[in-house]
Design a protein around this motif. Structure first.
Motif, PDB file in Angstrom:
ATOM      1  N   SER A  51       0.833  -1.202   0.000  1.00  0.00           N
ATOM      2  CA  SER A  51       0.000   0.000   0.000  1.00  0.00           C
ATOM      3  C   SER A  51       0.870   1.255   0.000  1.00  0.00           C
ATOM      4  N   VAL A  52       0.712   2.070  -1.044  1.00  0.00           N
ATOM      5  CA  VAL A  52       1.437   3.333  -1.124  1.00  0.00           C
ATOM      6  C   VAL A  52       0.459   4.449  -1.450  1.00  0.00           C
ATOM      7  N   ARG A  53       0.837   5.677  -1.091  1.00  0.00           N
ATOM      8  CA  ARG A  53       0.033   6.849  -1.376  1.00  0.00           C
ATOM      9  C   ARG A  53       0.961   8.011  -1.724  1.00  0.00           C
ATOM     10  N   TRP A  54       0.452   8.912  -2.539  1.00  0.00           N
ATOM     11  CA  TRP A  54       1.133  10.150  -2.867  1.00  0.00           C
ATOM     12  C   TRP A  54       0.363  11.281  -2.218  1.00  0.00           C
ATOM     13  N   THR A  55       1.062  12.322  -1.801  1.00  0.00           N
ATOM     14  CA  THR A  55       0.341  13.492  -1.316  1.00  0.00           C
ATOM     15  C   THR A  55      -0.117  14.282  -2.536  1.00  0.00           C
ATOM     16  N   GLU A  56      -1.316  14.813  -2.430  1.00  0.00           N
ATOM     17  CA  GLU A  56      -1.856  15.598  -3.534  1.00  0.00           C
ATOM     18  C   GLU A  56      -0.953  16.797  -3.828  1.00  0.00           C
ATOM     19  N   SER A  57      -0.407  17.399  -2.790  1.00  0.00           N
ATOM     20  CA  SER A  57       0.456  18.564  -2.993  1.00  0.00           C
ATOM     21  C   SER A  57       1.716  18.206  -3.781  1.00  0.00           C
ATOM     22  N   ALA A  58       2.285  17.016  -3.557  1.00  0.00           N
ATOM     23  CA  ALA A  58       3.480  16.594  -4.290  1.00  0.00           C
ATOM     24  C   ALA A  58       3.159  16.375  -5.767  1.00  0.00           C
ATOM     25  N   VAL A  59       2.008  15.775  -6.044  1.00  0.00           N
ATOM     26  CA  VAL A  59       1.598  15.537  -7.430  1.00  0.00           C
ATOM     27  C   VAL A  59       1.320  16.872  -8.124  1.00  0.00           C
ATOM     28  N   GLN A  60       0.622  17.774  -7.449  1.00  0.00           N
ATOM     29  CA  GLN A  60       0.329  19.079  -8.035  1.00  0.00           C
ATOM     30  C   GLN A  60       1.613  19.889  -8.239  1.00  0.00           C
ATOM     31  N   ALA A  61       2.558  19.773  -7.322  1.00  0.00           N
ATOM     32  CA  ALA A  61       3.842  20.472  -7.463  1.00  0.00           C
ATOM     33  C   ALA A  61       4.603  19.935  -8.679  1.00  0.00           C
ATOM     34  N   TRP A  62       4.525  18.625  -8.906  1.00  0.00           N
ATOM     35  CA  TRP A  62       5.172  18.024 -10.077  1.00  0.00           C
ATOM     36  C   TRP A  62       4.562  18.588 -11.359  1.00  0.00           C
ATOM     37  N   ILE A  63       3.237  18.652 -11.414  1.00  0.00           N
ATOM     38  CA  ILE A  63       2.558  19.210 -12.583  1.00  0.00           C
ATOM     39  C   ILE A  63       2.978  20.665 -12.781  1.00  0.00           C
ATOM     40  N   GLN A  64       3.016  21.422 -11.697  1.00  0.00           N
ATOM     41  CA  GLN A  64       3.415  22.828 -11.767  1.00  0.00           C
ATOM     42  C   GLN A  64       4.857  22.963 -12.241  1.00  0.00           C
ATOM     43  N   SER A  65       5.727  22.048 -11.831  1.00  0.00           N
ATOM     44  CA  SER A  65       7.130  22.113 -12.251  1.00  0.00           C
ATOM     45  C   SER A  65       7.260  21.912 -13.755  1.00  0.00           C
ATOM     46  N   LEU A  66       6.378  21.111 -14.332  1.00  0.00           N
ATOM     47  CA  LEU A  66       6.396  20.929 -15.785  1.00  0.00           C
ATOM     48  C   LEU A  66       6.030  22.236 -16.477  1.00  0.00           C
ATOM     49  N   SER A  67       5.022  22.899 -15.948  1.00  0.00           N
ATOM     50  CA  SER A  67       4.584  24.172 -16.521  1.00  0.00           C
ATOM     51  C   SER A  67       5.666  25.227 -16.374  1.00  0.00           C
ATOM     52  N   SER A  68       6.302  25.272 -15.206  1.00  0.00           N
ATOM     53  CA  SER A  68       7.343  26.263 -14.940  1.00  0.00           C
ATOM     54  C   SER A  68       8.566  26.046 -15.827  1.00  0.00           C
TER      55      SER A  68
END
Length: 82
Positions: A51-68
């Motif tokens: 069982s693993v989970r990602w924090t929503e903030s980490a996933v959103q930060a990754w998406i934002q880093s692509l945009s940046s």
């Protein structure tokens, strides 16, 4: 009673399952884990043996880093992906 040395920690970050991460980023499990292996995607938190989970903030930060960085989102079909 507060048990962490007088500091109250309030973490309201949502923990996401793999299926939720796949839906948000538009990638499948194998690509996500390939990116993790290459240190290009946030690592999940292990909750148990299977069982693993990602924090929503980490996933959103990754998406934002692509945009940046001026990179296309991996789910962007306008980049000539087939």
């Amino acid at each position: 009673m507060n048990t962490n040395g007088g500091l109250y920690m309030k973490n309201t970050d949502t923990l996401l399952r793999l299926s939720q991460v796949e839906a948000i980023v538009g990638l499948k499990k194998s690509k996500i884990y390939n990116l993790i292996q290459n240190k290009e995607f946030p690592e999940p938190f292990r909750l148990g043996k299977r069982s693993v989970r990602w924090t929503e903030s980490a996933v959103q930060a990754w998406i934002q880093s692509l945009s940046s960085a001026g990179q296309a989102h991996p789910n962007d079909c306008s980049q000539g992906r087939s």
